[in-house]
Design a protein around this motif. Structure first.
Motif, PDB file in Angstrom:
ATOM      1  N   PRO A 546       0.810  -1.231   0.000  1.00 19.83           N
ATOM      2  CA  PRO A 546       0.000   0.000   0.000  1.00 19.83           C
ATOM      3  C   PRO A 546       0.838   1.273   0.000  1.00 19.83           C
ATOM      4  O   PRO A 546       0.444   2.280  -0.607  1.00 19.83           O
ATOM      5  CB  PRO A 546      -0.823  -0.119   1.295  1.00 19.83           C
ATOM      6  CG  PRO A 546      -0.126  -1.120   2.139  1.00 19.83           C
ATOM      7  CD  PRO A 546       0.569  -2.047   1.206  1.00 19.83           C
ATOM      8  N   ILE A 547       2.012   1.241   0.648  1.00 17.76           N
ATOM      9  CA  ILE A 547       2.899   2.407   0.653  1.00 17.76           C
ATOM     10  C   ILE A 547       3.395   2.682  -0.759  1.00 17.76           C
ATOM     11  O   ILE A 547       3.408   3.825  -1.233  1.00 17.76           O
ATOM     12  CB  ILE A 547       4.077   2.193   1.619  1.00 17.76           C
ATOM     13  CG1 ILE A 547       3.577   2.056   3.064  1.00 17.76           C
ATOM     14  CG2 ILE A 547       5.082   3.329   1.527  1.00 17.76           C
ATOM     15  CD1 ILE A 547       4.667   1.704   4.060  1.00 17.76           C
ATOM     16  N   ALA A 548       3.839   1.607  -1.451  1.00 20.89           N
ATOM     17  CA  ALA A 548       4.330   1.757  -2.815  1.00 20.89           C
ATOM     18  C   ALA A 548       3.228   2.230  -3.753  1.00 20.89           C
ATOM     19  O   ALA A 548       3.459   3.073  -4.637  1.00 20.89           O
ATOM     20  CB  ALA A 548       4.902   0.432  -3.299  1.00 20.89           C
ATOM     21  N   LEU A 549       2.028   1.697  -3.589  1.00 19.23           N
ATOM     22  CA  LEU A 549       0.899   2.093  -4.448  1.00 19.23           C
ATOM     23  C   LEU A 549       0.552   3.559  -4.229  1.00 19.23           C
ATOM     24  O   LEU A 549       0.321   4.308  -5.203  1.00 19.23           O
ATOM     25  CB  LEU A 549      -0.310   1.199  -4.142  1.00 19.23           C
ATOM     26  CG  LEU A 549      -1.558   1.417  -5.007  1.00 19.23           C
ATOM     27  CD1 LEU A 549      -1.254   1.156  -6.478  1.00 19.23           C
ATOM     28  CD2 LEU A 549      -2.703   0.533  -4.536  1.00 19.23           C
ATOM     29  N   ALA A 550       0.522   3.979  -2.981  1.00 17.59           N
ATOM     30  CA  ALA A 550       0.202   5.377  -2.669  1.00 17.59           C
ATOM     31  C   ALA A 550       1.263   6.317  -3.238  1.00 17.59           C
ATOM     32  O   ALA A 550       0.944   7.389  -3.778  1.00 17.59           O
ATOM     33  CB  ALA A 550       0.087   5.555  -1.157  1.00 17.59           C
TER      34      ALA A 550
END
Length: 622
Positions: A546-550
């Motif tokens: 989720p961090i990478a996607l955000a």
């Protein structure tokens, strides 16, 4: 940083230093780290012990049992012999073949399952090629992870980023969407290993083979038993039927000795033992279809067979269905051969062999005597024993072990029970192959959870006789690896629980984001690669996806490159033996130290990062 976080990171640093030093066993270090975290209140006792009930640990236990069955039945030897025919003994060809075959299986089966399937085969292959298993087992473990990157089901992080992309509205990845990046990983890994293998344990196969004790098969060849120990089978109309050996007086009449009787006891269920073996004694009664092992000159055996209507079985003819068990014609998983030396003060010196009591006390037959360079194989019982003689004895492995542990007059060369475990039960190889095939089908189709599939295979391995009972099953398990993994899994819980993982991941990504999408990609990959050395690859992917996607969304960039960086960084962890189950599985069998993973795995992990940071934007442009 809070107190629990400091304690956790300090414990992790101390454990890592002890792992690297190698002065204390890895499993002891893992347990000590758990105790520190419990005493400091970072982990509750149930959290600290949760690792030992983790499905990965249970799977590893079951897979060790299945691997033991693959060894014990000779299936590993059979497959390795076929592979050896293809690759020869050239180490480069062997390494390439092992890595390609492992990666191919790893694309469809979990990397832990892949290593468990291949490890006994590769160990047997190494011994056949007269090389040390350590030259091939680490490449095997790494190849299983490399192969997992070829398909969507190959490794859990692939499934994690697939779900993240789908939830973010970026479509669903196909089964082979991972193949382009997976192929780059595999090629990079194989080429790197061709160079990095120089840091693996040196080949000691030749030296080891010269210094080890002679196996039962080697004793057969040395004493040339095939020329002097012949088999005859009793026909239904033979005059021998229902008579004891004492009544027949075979030694007196033919100068022959019947040393063993093999008898078919069941034809209805091929899953269970079909051949009974017994050391021949005066009260042994001859039955129809019995196979008698007779020691003496061939012409005397022929005369004996002709008078009693027996069939002489030549060395190429099977005696009874199910009789082959590997290890030669005269040593099986039940019956063994061993050499016995007389001690300098032995009371047996000067006595006739027939007065030695070997048969009466220990149910053992003396087949021959090596006296200097001479081998005595006829009328052995009439020979006087001398100091320096080596006696070749045959009987059950248990009786030979009993002689070794209780007799003070003689020394048994080698370890009989250890030697018995080297004799494979070849008749069970098809059953082991069937269990292995069932395991692969269950893992690929996911009809049942992976841990259930492994437990089914392990139980079948024991129940169908591919491994000799629960005692041997327990011996097949490498408990050091089990305790190591079980002890380190809760460490990841502590890192997540104290906030250390989130602090590291978000801080590094945020600090690099200002330098552009390429720097951010490198930050995502490096963060994932570092974290996965201390927490499970699945947990690492769940945390960072989720961090990478955000971050990608914030930049307006293609998120595929960033999420693939998470998946690959989480899966390509080679620098530590406890970072992945495959790395732990091969540690003991390969005789690796922590330093081997640093010398071989760390450079490979760094190289993989450099290659993928360059390749991912080319495959998935920003």
């Amino acid at each position: 940083m809070n107190g629990p976080m400091i304690v956790t990171l300090a414990t992790l640093a101390a454990a890592s230093a002890l792992f690297i030093s190698g002065k204390i066993r890895a499993d002891l270090v893992a347990v000590a780290a758990l105790i520190v975290l419990m005493l400091a209140g970072v982990l509750k006792p149930e959290e600290a012990l949760a690792g030992f009930s983790n499905s990965v640990v249970v799977m590893m236990i079951g897979l060790f049992v299945v691997g033991g069955g693959i060894f014990r039945t000779g299936l590993a030897k059979l497959v390795s012999r076929k592979l050896l025919q293809l690759a020869g003994t050239n180490e480069t060809k062997l390494l390439l073949m092992v890595m390609l075959a492992t990666a191919s299986i790893g694309a469809f089966v979990s990397n832990t399952g892949t290593v468990a399937v291949m490890m006994p085969i590769v160990v047997s292959l190494a011994y056949s090629a007269e090389t040390t298993p350590g030259r091939l087992l680490m490449p095997l473990a790494f190849a299983s992870s490399l192969g997992g990157m070829l398909t969507s089901i190959g490794t859990p992080p692939n499934l994690v980023i697939q779900e993240a992309l789908k939830a973010g509205g970026y479509g669903e990845l196909k089964f082979f969407s991972f193949a382009p990046t997976g192929a780059i990983c595999l090629v990079t890994g194989i080429l790197a290993m061709l160079y990095l293998r120089r840091f693996l344990p040196k080949n000691e196969g030749g030296a080891a083979s010269k210094s080890r004790k002679r196996s039962a098969g080697e004793l057969e060849n040395e004493y040339r038993l095939s020329e002097h120990l012949l088999r005859v089978q009793v026909k239904k109309d033979s005059p021998l039927l229902d008579k004891t050996l004492l009544e027949l007086r075979i030694p007196a009449r033919f100068q022959l000795t019947v040393i063993e009787i093999r008898r078919k006891i069941s034809a209805r269920n091929q899953f269970f033992k079909t051949i009974n073996q017994e050391v021949a004694g005066p009260e042994s009664i001859i039955q129809e279809a019995d196979v008698l092992y007779v020691l003496g000159p061939r012409e005397d055996v022929s005369a004996f067979a002709e008078e009693y209507g027996l069939v002489v079985l030549d060395s190429g003819e099977p005696e009874i269905s199910g009789g082959s068990q590997g290890g030669g014609a005269y040593a099986t998983s039940d019956m063994g051969l061993a050499e016995v030396m007389l001690t300098p003060k032995s009371r047996l010196i000067g006595k006739l062999v027939k007065e030695s009591g070997f048969r009466e006390k220990y149910r053992l037959n003396v087949l021959g005597i090596q006296r200097k360079d001479q081998y005595i194989l006829h009328q052995v019982k009439e020979e006087k024993m001398r100091f320096g003689d080596a006696l070749l004895v045959q009987g059950t492995w248990e009786d030979i072990a009993l002689l070794a542990s209780t007799a003070s007059e003689v020394i048994v060369v080698g370890q009989p029970l250890e030697e018995s475990r080297k004799i494979t039960m070849d008749r069970k190889a098809p059953i082991a192959a069937g269990i292995l095939l069932l395991l692969i089908i269950l893992l690929v189709t996911e009809w049942v959870p992976a841990v259930t599939a492994v437990m089914i295979a392990a139980v079948l391995t024991v129940a169908l006789g591919c491994i000799r009972g629960m005692e041997e099953a327990y011996r097949a398990i490498n408990w050091e690896s089990i305790v190591l993994i079980g002890g380190m899994i809760p460490m990841s819980t502590a890192i997540e629980k104290t906030g250390a993982a989130e602090l590291l991941s978000s801080g590094l990504v945020n600090s690099l984001g200002q330098f552009g999408p390429m720097a951010l990609l490198a930050g995502v990959y490096i963060t994932t690669s570092i974290l996965t050395m201390f927490i499970s690859n699945t947990a690492c992917a769940v945390l960072l996806a989720p961090i990478a996607l955000a971050a990608a969304t914030q930049f307006g960039a293609n998120p595929h490159a960033y999420l693939f960086a998470v998946s690959i960084g989480a899966s390509m962890c080679f620098a530590s033996p406890f970072s992945t189950p495959p790395n732990a599985l091969v540690m003991s069998a390969g005789r690796y130290k922590f330093s081997h993973y640093l010398k071989v795995g760390l450079p490979l992990q760094i190289l993989m990062g450099i290659v993928m940071i360059i390749a991912l934007p080319l495959i998935y442009p920003f």
